[in-house]
Every structure is written in C-alpha cells, then in structure tokens.
Write a protein that holds these residues in place. Sequence first.
Motif, PDB file in Angstrom:
ATOM      1  N   SER A 196       7.613   9.732 -11.069  1.00  0.00           N
ATOM      2  CA  SER A 196       6.927  10.261 -12.259  1.00  0.00           C
ATOM      3  C   SER A 196       5.979   9.235 -12.854  1.00  0.00           C
ATOM      4  O   SER A 196       4.922   9.598 -13.391  1.00  0.00           O
ATOM      5  N   LEU A 197       6.340   7.956 -12.761  1.00  0.00           N
ATOM      6  CA  LEU A 197       5.458   6.905 -13.283  1.00  0.00           C
ATOM      7  C   LEU A 197       4.212   6.749 -12.425  1.00  0.00           C
ATOM      8  O   LEU A 197       3.128   6.475 -12.933  1.00  0.00           O
ATOM      9  N   LYS A 198       4.359   6.928 -11.113  1.00  0.00           N
ATOM     10  CA  LYS A 198       3.223   6.743 -10.218  1.00  0.00           C
ATOM     11  C   LYS A 198       2.306   7.955 -10.184  1.00  0.00           C
ATOM     12  O   LYS A 198       1.104   7.821  -9.962  1.00  0.00           O
ATOM     13  N   ASP A 243       5.072  10.233  -3.424  1.00  0.00           N
ATOM     14  CA  ASP A 243       5.921  11.105  -2.630  1.00  0.00           C
ATOM     15  C   ASP A 243       7.017  10.326  -1.904  1.00  0.00           C
ATOM     16  O   ASP A 243       8.082  10.874  -1.606  1.00  0.00           O
ATOM     17  N   LEU A 244       6.760   9.064  -1.621  1.00  0.00           N
ATOM     18  CA  LEU A 244       7.773   8.224  -0.990  1.00  0.00           C
ATOM     19  C   LEU A 244       9.019   8.159  -1.871  1.00  0.00           C
ATOM     20  O   LEU A 244      10.148   8.325  -1.393  1.00  0.00           O
ATOM     21  N   TYR A 245       8.825   7.932  -3.164  1.00  0.00           N
ATOM     22  CA  TYR A 245       9.947   7.834  -4.094  1.00  0.00           C
ATOM     23  C   TYR A 245      10.569   9.202  -4.364  1.00  0.00           C
ATOM     24  O   TYR A 245      11.787   9.323  -4.506  1.00  0.00           O
ATOM     25  N   LEU A 283       0.832  -1.202   0.000  1.00  0.00           N
ATOM     26  CA  LEU A 283       0.000   0.000   0.000  1.00  0.00           C
ATOM     27  C   LEU A 283       0.869   1.256   0.000  1.00  0.00           C
ATOM     28  O   LEU A 283       0.662   2.180  -0.793  1.00  0.00           O
ATOM     29  N   ALA A 284       1.879   1.291   0.871  1.00  0.00           N
ATOM     30  CA  ALA A 284       2.750   2.465   0.951  1.00  0.00           C
ATOM     31  C   ALA A 284       3.547   2.656  -0.328  1.00  0.00           C
ATOM     32  O   ALA A 284       3.870   3.787  -0.705  1.00  0.00           O
ATOM     33  N   SER A 285       3.851   1.555  -1.002  1.00  0.00           N
ATOM     34  CA  SER A 285       4.656   1.650  -2.225  1.00  0.00           C
ATOM     35  C   SER A 285       3.899   2.334  -3.358  1.00  0.00           C
ATOM     36  O   SER A 285       4.488   2.671  -4.382  1.00  0.00           O
ATOM     37  N   ASN A 286       2.595   2.546  -3.180  1.00  0.00           N
ATOM     38  CA  ASN A 286       1.806   3.280  -4.180  1.00  0.00           C
ATOM     39  C   ASN A 286       1.928   4.792  -4.010  1.00  0.00           C
ATOM     40  O   ASN A 286       1.406   5.555  -4.822  1.00  0.00           O
TER      41      ASN A 286
END
Length: 440
Positions: free
Chosen positions: A267-269, A241-243, A235-238
């Motif tokens: 940018s992909l997410k 802002d994390l990346y 869930l967090a990997s979606n």
Amino acid sequence: MEDDTTSGHNDPVVDGGGNADASRSNADPVEKALAAVESLYTMRDTYFPKDPKEKKTRVQQDSNLALALLDSIPPEMRKQPSRRAVYEYMRGKVLDVFPEYCKEAEDHLSKAVKLDPSLADAWLCLGNCFWKKGELSGAKNCFSLSLKKGPNKKILRQLSMLERKLAQGTDKEAEIVEESIQHAKEAVMLDVKDGQSWYALGNAYLSSFFITGAWDQNKLYQSLKAYQNAEKDELASNNPDLYFNSAMVNRYLENYESALSGFHAASLKDPSLNADLEVQKLVKVLIKLEDSIINKGQMKSKRFASLVSSLRNENIKLSLKLVTTRSLHEGLNKGLSLMVKVVAYIQHENLVPLYYVVSDSEGSCCILSVYGLRNGVIKESDTVTLLEPSYRSIHVSWKDKTYNFKALRADFRQQILLNGRVPSVQDATCSTIHAQHILP
C-alpha cells in the motif's frame, strides 16, 4: 497482461566510426534517445502515485519527450541497416510503453527485427505487442526465436509468464506450468541477483501450487523464498505487486503478521492497489477469530455444555489414537486424531478459508480453518474428526495490538470425517487465491 518485467533492456551497440571523440559526438543523439527510453520504462515500473491518472499523464509526457529525441536524430544516422534497426526498435518500444496494443509499435518493432534479428529486446517488445493483441502463439514465437540466438534472462522470464497464460484451460495445464517454472529458473541462473527473475519464479511456483490441486505446500514455501530473494534487488523491490503477492501467500499459509506487513508495504509503494483494505479486512478477521474463542461463538452456556458432552457419546471407529487438544503439539500430529463439535461458523469477506469455532470434549475451543470444501457442507453442531490434525498457537502483533488463539487447519476433504464420514467429492471445491496480482 501480468507484468513480471520491470524497465531496462540490453542496450544495442551503435556502430560508429572514426576516433573516440568523433564517435561519441556522432552517437550523442542516439545515446540521448536510448537514455530517454530507459528512463521512460524505469518511471513506468517504479512510479505509483495515489491517482493512477497522474501516472498515465506522466507516461504520456515522458513518451512524447523520448519520441521528440528520436525525431532529432539526423537522417544520415539512421541510414545504415544496423542503425536503422536500433531507431525502429527504440521508436517501437516507446510506443509500446502503454498497456494497450499499438499497431504502430508493432510495425516499428517488426522492421527492427527484420533489419537486425540479434536485437533481443526488440523481440521481447514485439512479443509483448502480440500478447496485448491477443496473439499468444505469435508472442511465444518471438520469444522462442530470440532464445535460439542465445540465452536471455528477460526473454526467459517473459516466456515463463506467457506459458502460465497459455496453460489456462488446457488439458496439459500442469505440464505447461512446469515448463514455466523451468524457464524462470533458467532466468535466475543467468543472474542470481536479478530480482525480477526471482519474482517470475515465485509467481510460477504459486501458479503450480493451485493448478496441481493445492496439496504440495512446498511450492508455496518455494514461492515465498523466491519473493524474498526478489526483495534483495533494489529495482525489483520497487514492485508493489511483489509485496502484495507475498502477502497473499502468507495469508493463505495463515502467517498473519507477515501478511499484514506485506499488504502494508504494498500500500505504501502503490496506493492504487488498495492493499490497505486488505490490511483492514485481515485485522477484522483476527478480531473476530479471537473474540469467537473468548465468547464461544456467542453460544449460550447450557447449549455449549450440552454440545460438548454429546461428544462423549460419539461412536466413531478410528485407526488413529483419539486425543484432546491439550495433547497436540505444534505442526502436523501424525498418528493422532481429534474429535470436535462445531460451535459456530465465522463469516468474513474472503472466500478462503472457511472459519469455524470448534470445541473438543474438554470444552477447549479452537479456530478450525477449512480449505477445499464448499461453504455450507459443515454446519453448527456437526461432529468433525480431524485425522492427523495440523495445530498452531497463533500470536499476532500489529499496531500495538495482539491477537492470540489456538488454530486447527484442514486442507483437504480426506483429512476430515464429517459426522463419521469423509465428505463427498461433490462437497469439494478448488482452493485458490483471488487476486489479479498473482496469476497467470
């Protein structure tokens, strides 16, 4: 308001009597509404179309659907205080899904916590309402009251985020941000697999690094470690802002390849973040840095030779052993010093760091990145002495291209002698990361 929290809530227990089949049948409208609220927040936190207007429309449509399901709950199923509390909570949460403050959402959530003070997620949503309204003390009071009834990871990480906001501009900023770190740690300890708690902890460490003077890089590495743990949670990997945040930290640490990968993933997410522009900017910087080494800052050969030879006439007394670049090893070179001439300043789009082409007395060129000094303090032809210099050989591979150069780094004015003197306090500035995705 920064969003360290994705969708989800502690589903309140709906009290139903009778046998299991009858209970399931009676509770069905409530269960449908709860599922709709859950789906609404999941969509909000994981759906990132290229056009932000498309998302806004989708959130409006799904919130209307959830409200319609709430309206379909028969009046007799809302009468008991516990059930009424759940109804008010759900209605308030749906209305609070938008980034703007909603008075109606606050009213419903206030009713919910009065009817059933044990509804932790209702307190969380009410606190968020106050936050949007600008009443930060009211928001903190909501989170604190909920925690008195028992630990809750969502409340703890939201409190951690709020404390970073409350700390800004106060004389106890570092102390309050340390509390933010502790609350994020408590959230992680309650569920070490929850990526959102790890994300909150990463942001807290990052804030602390800059607030405490940007000297303890261990906090940056702790921040990166927390972000990496967050990525393990589906869930967090979606969360784009994390990346993005992780990429910003890697860029500050001059881990260029990891920074490019992070910006690309962000940018992909979420195309609306314009993280692809950060990729383009960083690639331009890498091209400039490599070319500047090869071309010696476009300085003419005679001028360069004269500049290098002038280093031999420098008479600066040093307690550290003076060496040339070839005597340096990767990392921090304790007990050593390196004297270089500034060949050229390299302009780029970001404020930090300041990049220079420098040469030692043997004519060996490196990139010097400087943090913590104002632009213009170091000028072409200046003599810079690096005390216990940090040295790296940079090798970056990206899109079938490679970038290679030698790099020196100075994080504080105390690590530099400029023409034989330590730069003044007036020459110093505070380094930071200029991105809305990072702070509070």
